[in-house]
Design a protein around this motif. Structure first.
Motif, PDB file in Angstrom:
ATOM      1  N   THR A 295      -7.050  -0.648  -1.107  1.00 21.27           N
ATOM      2  CA  THR A 295      -6.038  -1.352  -1.887  1.00 21.27           C
ATOM      3  C   THR A 295      -6.500  -2.801  -1.957  1.00 21.27           C
TER       4      THR A 295
ATOM      5  N   THR B  26      -0.302   0.769  -5.854  1.00 17.09           N
ATOM      6  CA  THR B  26      -1.608   1.415  -5.676  1.00 17.09           C
ATOM      7  C   THR B  26      -2.156   1.963  -6.989  1.00 17.09           C
TER       8      THR B  26
ATOM      9  N   ALA C 179       0.814  -1.215   0.000  1.00 10.93           N
ATOM     10  CA  ALA C 179       0.000   0.000   0.000  1.00 10.93           C
ATOM     11  C   ALA C 179       0.849   1.267   0.000  1.00 10.93           C
TER      12      ALA C 179
END
Length: 121
Positions: A24, A16, A10
């Motif tokens: 996510t 992302t 993340a």
């Protein structure tokens, strides 16, 4: 106590950009929610053990994770796998490329790989 794969993924802009940031789409226990948007990733611990010391309690645990990428196209699955690899390899070791497949019913693409991660307690 658990490998920080979600935190690492993340925090990586390349991940992302492909898996989103709110949320996510990286899910533990090898399960994604029903109706999840593609591409997405599931992961699960397949084995692990604490370090072993005679003089005291272990200060580190080792885990082997299986990571599975699912996507609408092969190129999308490969892009996600590459972004995850690049993010993860800064903190852990990719130890196996498991293969690529297409589900005969859903026609979705899958790439699998394993990661060895050592986590300080």
């Amino acid at each position: 106590m658990f490998p920080p794969i979600f935190t690492v993924a993340a925090a990586a802009p390349a991940v992302t950009a492909l898996l989103g940031s709110n949320p996510t789409r990286l899910y533990p226990f090898g399960e994604a929610p029903q109706g999840v948007v593609y591409p997405y990733v599931v992961w699960q611990t397949i084995t692990g053990s604490p370090e072993k010391y005679l003089a005291g309690r272990p200060d580190m645990d080792g885990y082997t994770l299986q990571v599975d990428v699912y996507a609408d196209t092969g190129s999308s699955a490969r892009a996600v796998a590459a972004a995850l690899r690049d993010a993860i390899e800064l903190q852990a070791y990719v130890t196996r490329w498991g293969g690529e497949s297409v589900d005969p019913e859903t026609k979705r693409y899958r790439i699998s790989f394993d990661v060895d991660w050592y986590v300080a307690r």
